[in-house]
Every structure is written in structure tokens, then in C-alpha cells.
Design a protein around this motif. Sequence first.
Motif, PDB file in Angstrom:
ATOM      1  N   ARG A  60      38.659  26.362  42.282  1.00 37.22           N
ATOM      2  CA  ARG A  60      37.780  26.296  41.080  1.00 37.22           C
ATOM      3  C   ARG A  60      38.506  26.772  40.065  1.00 37.22           C
ATOM      4  O   ARG A  60      38.527  25.667  38.873  1.00 37.22           O
ATOM      5  N   ARG A  61      38.379  27.455  39.840  1.00 38.15           N
ATOM      6  CA  ARG A  61      38.320  28.668  38.953  1.00 38.15           C
ATOM      7  C   ARG A  61      40.288  29.043  38.709  1.00 38.15           C
ATOM      8  O   ARG A  61      40.979  28.967  37.231  1.00 38.15           O
ATOM      9  N   THR A  62      41.302  28.571  39.952  1.00 38.53           N
ATOM     10  CA  THR A  62      42.733  28.546  40.154  1.00 38.53           C
ATOM     11  C   THR A  62      42.550  27.091  41.373  1.00 38.53           C
ATOM     12  O   THR A  62      42.487  26.484  42.001  1.00 38.53           O
ATOM     13  N   LYS A  63      43.599  26.661  40.955  1.00 33.81           N
ATOM     14  CA  LYS A  63      43.972  26.126  42.178  1.00 33.81           C
ATOM     15  C   LYS A  63      45.426  26.167  43.511  1.00 33.81           C
ATOM     16  O   LYS A  63      45.655  25.371  44.241  1.00 33.81           O
ATOM     17  N   LEU A  64      44.844  27.304  43.765  1.00 32.91           N
ATOM     18  CA  LEU A  64      45.403  28.426  43.747  1.00 32.91           C
ATOM     19  C   LEU A  64      45.126  28.788  45.867  1.00 32.91           C
ATOM     20  O   LEU A  64      45.807  28.742  46.490  1.00 32.91           O
ATOM     21  N   GLY A  65      44.841  27.478  46.295  1.00 34.41           N
ATOM     22  CA  GLY A  65      44.304  27.367  47.333  1.00 34.41           C
ATOM     23  C   GLY A  65      45.801  26.132  47.575  1.00 34.41           C
ATOM     24  O   GLY A  65      45.491  26.310  49.353  1.00 34.41           O
ATOM     25  N   LEU A  66      45.695  25.663  47.308  1.00 32.86           N
ATOM     26  CA  LEU A  66      47.222  25.257  47.603  1.00 32.86           C
ATOM     27  C   LEU A  66      48.408  26.274  48.161  1.00 32.86           C
ATOM     28  O   LEU A  66      49.288  25.754  48.876  1.00 32.86           O
ATOM     29  N   ARG A  67      47.996  27.285  47.909  1.00 32.87           N
ATOM     30  CA  ARG A  67      49.653  28.101  48.407  1.00 32.87           C
ATOM     31  C   ARG A  67      48.912  29.111  48.913  1.00 32.87           C
ATOM     32  O   ARG A  67      50.147  29.651  50.172  1.00 32.87           O
ATOM     33  N   PHE A  68      48.077  29.469  48.946  1.00 35.76           N
ATOM     34  CA  PHE A  68      47.062  30.570  50.232  1.00 35.76           C
ATOM     35  C   PHE A  68      46.664  30.177  51.200  1.00 35.76           C
ATOM     36  O   PHE A  68      46.456  29.051  51.602  1.00 35.76           O
ATOM     37  N   ASP A  69      47.441  31.512  52.853  1.00 33.76           N
ATOM     38  CA  ASP A  69      47.285  30.647  53.966  1.00 33.76           C
ATOM     39  C   ASP A  69      45.599  31.975  54.477  1.00 33.76           C
ATOM     40  O   ASP A  69      45.174  32.434  53.506  1.00 33.76           O
ATOM     41  N   ALA A  70      45.322  31.620  55.682  1.00 35.25           N
ATOM     42  CA  ALA A  70      44.115  32.079  55.533  1.00 35.25           C
ATOM     43  C   ALA A  70      44.609  33.816  55.728  1.00 35.25           C
ATOM     44  O   ALA A  70      43.251  33.786  55.414  1.00 35.25           O
ATOM     45  N   ALA A  71      45.123  33.771  56.198  1.00 39.96           N
ATOM     46  CA  ALA A  71      45.477  35.558  55.753  1.00 39.96           C
ATOM     47  C   ALA A  71      45.317  36.210  54.694  1.00 39.96           C
ATOM     48  O   ALA A  71      44.005  37.156  54.384  1.00 39.96           O
ATOM     49  N   GLN A  72      45.877  35.502  53.855  1.00 37.87           N
ATOM     50  CA  GLN A  72      45.130  36.087  52.016  1.00 37.87           C
ATOM     51  C   GLN A  72      44.379  35.610  51.971  1.00 37.87           C
ATOM     52  O   GLN A  72      43.781  36.696  50.839  1.00 37.87           O
ATOM     53  N   THR A  73      43.583  34.696  51.673  1.00 39.72           N
ATOM     54  CA  THR A  73      42.143  34.010  51.601  1.00 39.72           C
ATOM     55  C   THR A  73      41.602  34.725  51.796  1.00 39.72           C
ATOM     56  O   THR A  73      40.297  35.364  51.528  1.00 39.72           O
ATOM     57  N   ALA A  74      41.704  35.590  54.115  1.00 39.54           N
ATOM     58  CA  ALA A  74      40.323  36.259  54.305  1.00 39.54           C
ATOM     59  C   ALA A  74      40.770  38.019  53.468  1.00 39.54           C
ATOM     60  O   ALA A  74      39.436  38.151  52.926  1.00 39.54           O
ATOM     61  N   VAL A  75      41.382  38.263  53.004  1.00 33.09           N
ATOM     62  CA  VAL A  75      41.533  39.412  52.321  1.00 33.09           C
ATOM     63  C   VAL A  75      41.161  39.117  50.987  1.00 33.09           C
ATOM     64  O   VAL A  75      40.521  40.743  50.666  1.00 33.09           O
ATOM     65  N   LEU A  76      41.306  37.990  49.946  1.00 34.59           N
ATOM     66  CA  LEU A  76      40.477  38.034  49.010  1.00 34.59           C
ATOM     67  C   LEU A  76      38.866  37.795  49.139  1.00 34.59           C
ATOM     68  O   LEU A  76      38.656  38.557  48.630  1.00 34.59           O
ATOM     69  N   GLU A  77      38.684  37.314  49.823  1.00 37.75           N
ATOM     70  CA  GLU A  77      36.812  36.852  50.182  1.00 37.75           C
ATOM     71  C   GLU A  77      36.496  38.615  51.134  1.00 37.75           C
ATOM     72  O   GLU A  77      35.550  38.756  50.345  1.00 37.75           O
ATOM     73  N   GLY A  78      37.105  38.888  51.762  1.00 37.31           N
ATOM     74  CA  GLY A  78      36.582  40.806  52.308  1.00 37.31           C
ATOM     75  C   GLY A  78      36.620  41.821  50.313  1.00 37.31           C
ATOM     76  O   GLY A  78      35.284  42.557  50.228  1.00 37.31           O
ATOM     77  N   TYR A  79      38.120  41.819  50.179  1.00 37.23           N
ATOM     78  CA  TYR A  79      37.275  42.345  48.460  1.00 37.23           C
ATOM     79  C   TYR A  79      36.661  41.758  47.611  1.00 37.23           C
ATOM     80  O   TYR A  79      35.860  42.432  47.242  1.00 37.23           O
ATOM     81  N   MET A  80      35.765  40.582  47.809  1.00 38.10           N
ATOM     82  CA  MET A  80      34.840  39.580  46.552  1.00 38.10           C
ATOM     83  C   MET A  80      34.187  40.169  46.765  1.00 38.10           C
ATOM     84  O   MET A  80      32.653  41.024  46.398  1.00 38.10           O
ATOM     85  N   GLN A  81      33.721  40.550  48.483  1.00 35.45           N
ATOM     86  CA  GLN A  81      32.824  40.639  48.988  1.00 35.45           C
ATOM     87  C   GLN A  81      31.980  42.913  48.981  1.00 35.45           C
ATOM     88  O   GLN A  81      31.027  42.618  48.857  1.00 35.45           O
ATOM     89  N   ASP A  82      33.045  43.173  48.961  1.00 32.23           N
ATOM     90  CA  ASP A  82      33.475  44.621  48.770  1.00 32.23           C
ATOM     91  C   ASP A  82      32.795  45.191  47.093  1.00 32.23           C
ATOM     92  O   ASP A  82      32.166  46.494  46.951  1.00 32.23           O
ATOM     93  N   HIS A  83      33.323  43.908  46.061  1.00 35.07           N
ATOM     94  CA  HIS A  83      33.333  44.572  44.560  1.00 35.07           C
ATOM     95  C   HIS A  83      31.627  43.392  44.414  1.00 35.07           C
ATOM     96  O   HIS A  83      31.527  43.554  42.595  1.00 35.07           O
ATOM     97  N   ARG A  84      31.343  42.475  44.730  1.00 36.19           N
ATOM     98  CA  ARG A  84      30.366  41.584  44.372  1.00 36.19           C
ATOM     99  C   ARG A  84      29.100  42.636  43.756  1.00 36.19           C
ATOM    100  O   ARG A  84      28.574  42.042  42.554  1.00 36.19           O
ATOM    101  N   GLY A  85      28.312  43.738  44.299  1.00 27.92           N
ATOM    102  CA  GLY A  85      27.580  44.937  43.671  1.00 27.92           C
ATOM    103  C   GLY A  85      28.387  45.528  42.326  1.00 27.92           C
ATOM    104  O   GLY A  85      27.462  46.131  41.887  1.00 27.92           O
ATOM    105  N   GLU A  86      29.262  45.286  41.856  1.00 32.51           N
ATOM    106  CA  GLU A  86      30.169  46.171  40.847  1.00 32.51           C
ATOM    107  C   GLU A  86      29.572  44.897  39.562  1.00 32.51           C
ATOM    108  O   GLU A  86      29.752  45.337  38.507  1.00 32.51           O
ATOM    109  N   ARG A  87      29.483  43.870  39.646  1.00 39.17           N
ATOM    110  CA  ARG A  87      29.006  42.985  38.663  1.00 39.17           C
ATOM    111  C   ARG A  87      27.860  43.384  37.335  1.00 39.17           C
ATOM    112  O   ARG A  87      27.013  43.889  38.022  1.00 39.17           O
ATOM    113  N   PRO A  88      28.451  43.388  36.075  1.00 42.22           N
ATOM    114  CA  PRO A  88      27.233  43.083  35.655  1.00 42.22           C
ATOM    115  C   PRO A  88      26.319  42.092  34.929  1.00 42.22           C
ATOM    116  O   PRO A  88      26.280  41.025  35.987  1.00 42.22           O
TER     117      PRO A  88
END
Length: 498
Positions: free
Chosen positions: A470-498
Motif C-alpha cells: 500500500r505505501r509502496t508497490k515493492l511487494g512485486l519485487r520482494f521475495d519471502a526472505a526479504q519480506t520476513a526481514v522487513l517484518e522483523g525490523y518493523m516488529q522491533d521498532h513499533r514501540g519507537e513510534r511517536p
Amino acid sequence: MNQHIHDIAVIGGGINGSGIARDAAGRGASVLLIEQGDLAGGTSSASTKLIHGGLRYLEHYEFALVREALGERERLWSIAPHIIRPMRFVLPHVKGLRPRWLLRLGLFLYDHIGGRRDLPATESIDLRRHPAGKPLKPGFAPAFVYSDGWVDDARLVVLNARDAADRGATVRTRTGVSRLERQGDHWLITCGDESFRARAVVNAAGPAVLDLLERAHETSRRKMRLVRGSHIVVPRMFDHPYAYFFQIADGRIFFAIPYEHDFTLIGTTDRDHHGPLSEVRASEEEIAYLCEAANVYFERQIAPADVVWSYSGVRPLVDDGSGKPEAATRGYSFDLDADADGKLPLLSVFGGKITTYRHLAKDAVERLAPYIAALQGGDWTATAPLPGGAFPKDGVADVIAGLQRDYPFLDARTCERIGRAYGLLAREWLGSAADPAALGTAFGHGLTGAEVDYLMAREWAVTAQDVLWRRTKLGLRFDAAQTAVLEGYMQDHRGERP
């Protein structure tokens, strides 16, 4: 319970809800926007991604709707030139289908009833000598080329919500409404373990509009027709910038549109949807139908195995008794109910299309104005740029060139993507970066930690799917492993949002 009483609570974070929230906040109202999932998580990110008058609606005598949509077309381009751009469409004449004179008459009306100013007019071409004829099968010759617009539909929703928030609105995603009831001088809106209060409620729940009315113990005389529109994306089928508007022997039409450089978007179908709204996807039959339709025209044949992505959305249309789904009106209407004292209004939105969302929002807010004293002023959204879009409507190339100049470590494809997604706002998260390391984690395909942090902090992204589809259309290019890395990063950083 949240003790603050908002002037208006808008329920539904699609294009209509976000547009209404923006308009009302800009007129001085205290606004709460509630969405049960992600912004644009339903129909509003599953469109054909066009800002258009709806050429085919002329066949159904929807002249007023087409005029309204055409009037909005250049207006939206001017307020969001980063995410909206003109596109030329090729309409071949096919013997045995709509006669050539009828196509020309329809396009003449299309050019003249909507106040076209800067978009090029229709022209006749010979496909045997035009670049758009090269990918097609032999035998197509006369055709017309006309103008419409392309839009990043999900970003249009997000930017409306962002502007609403910048003007004081509260935006709550992942917040489902379980109950609505009038209590004294306010509406009580129950959302699981928390609740909110408001003087007016807008029901902009799209396909779930009648379901939300039931939670408010209200009924409507209107009937909805849920029509599923499915699309497929395949590897690029042509290398020119034109899109196609094709006719099919069954009377329907479909588009083939250049998409994200390396792909072609083909759609849409029109099927009545009878299943749950949680299970909206393109069926095998619809995917095969779109492939077969494309194969009538293109020299290169495609099959379902060539489809790299498919998506489907349910359009909440007003049931006007039309026999075929494609004939159902794309117009919109409202139901406005108040309590016995003529207060605490509930405004329900029925129908609509992405091109007319701004006009719909204006009408909705003006209907609420007699009930909400805080609403001041007239139509302001027709000229106020959406976030990042405060530059001339033909100036996106200059924005992209500026990014390439000031951030030379970014490749040209990434600069184009960023410029078209964020416009002038790109510099908010690019900042003073002088090399790739300054942008943090590199997830691939130009997506970095700085961008993801921005999307989480400023655009309500919570999951990798929010970012990639939705924010980008990079889902057309990301593979499962790259998506998993991104999801892990976002889980780790959710508490840092203002």
C-alpha cells in the motif's frame, strides 16, 4: 473512556472516509477517523488505479456522473501531481462491436462535457503505423487515443489521512467499531475495550456500510450491490507509455496499463460478490477470463501461470436494479438521520468512485454543517495540495531530478519511485544523508530503514504488507526472505513510534 467529544467521527479509512476527514478537519472541526484495518486496506487499494470520467458510463446515460468525474480529473492532478499523472489510452475499433461513429461520438462528449483544459484531446490513429499497434495482433488499424489519468490509489488515501492529521484530526487504525449508540448529547462509539464520543458520525464503511448501520441499530431503505472487480499483473507486454482500452465480444471492456516499469496491469472484471468481505480474491475463472481477453488483442499470449500478482476489491454500489454488474451506477448518495431533537446526525455514504471522492467529501461535510457549529468556510480542497504535492502539476520530473542531484548515491529507479510517492516530503526522511549508510538498514530494491521509520511514524504503517503493497508497490519485487526481514525490523521498532 475517552472523555473528549469530537465534532465528527468518521468510520472507514478508505478514500471516502479519509477525504471526508480531511475536508472536515480543514474547516475547523475536531475529527476522529477510525479504520478497522489499515488505511486503504480494502476496496480503495484494489482499483484499476485510474482517475477517469468513465467513458463506458456514457453507454448507460450516466452523463451527470461522467461530467462530475471529468471535472475532478484535472483538479486532482493539480493537487497531487506526485501520485497522479496523465496517461494516453488507445481504443481500437473492432468490426462487429461498437461502431466507429459511436466511439467517436462518445469521445467527443468525453472531451467536451467535463471542462478539459490541459489534457490532450482525442486523436485518430492508424495502428499499422503507430507504436501502440506493434504489440497487437495483425488486423487492427483504426483507433482513437484519448486522455485520462493514473493514480497511486492507496497513497491517495494515506495522503488524505496525513493531511487530516496535520490539520488536527485523530487517526486510529486497527480499531474496529463494535457498537454505536446515542447517549445524551453525543454518540458513544465502542471499539473493543475503549470508546470514543462524537457529536456526529459518518458511516463511510464502504462494502460494510449496512453492517455498521446494524451496529447503530439503524436501518436504511437503500440496497447495496457488492460487485467484485479483479485484476491481474503480468510481466511487461509492451514497452511504450500508452495504455489500452479494449472491448470484448460479451459487451464488456478492460484495460491494459503500464505498471511499475516491468509489468502490465490488466482488468477489471465485474462479478456480483456474495461471500464474506474477508475473502475477496480473484477467482481462477476471473484470472482465466482476463488472460483470454488479453489474448484476443496481444500478439504475445498469456496464461494464468504468467500472472505474478492478482488482486480484487468489492465495490459498494447502490443497487439501482441494473441487470448486469457493469451497468450498476457508480454514483453516490447519502442517508442522513438525526435523533428526535434533530441532533446527533448519522450520515451514511453509499457508492462512489475514487475519481469523485473529493467532491463526495465536500458534499458530505456540507450536509453536516447545519449540525456542527465548528464547520466553517466553503470548499477548500479543490486547490489545497495534498502533502508533498505543492509544486506545478507538470513538475514531478523536476522533483525527481532534484533528488538525483542531491542524493547521487540513489539509483535513478529509486529516485523516481520516491519522488512519485512522496513528492516534496521525500526530503523529510532523506534529510542530509550523504551515503547509503545514513539511511539505515537496506532491505532491498531501494527500501531503507529511514523510509520504513517514516512510514511507521507518519503514515500508520504497522506490518510489512502495509509497506510493500500500500505505501509502496515493492511487494512485486520482494521475495519471502526479504519480506520476513522487513517484518522483523518493523516488529522491533513499533514501540519507537511517536
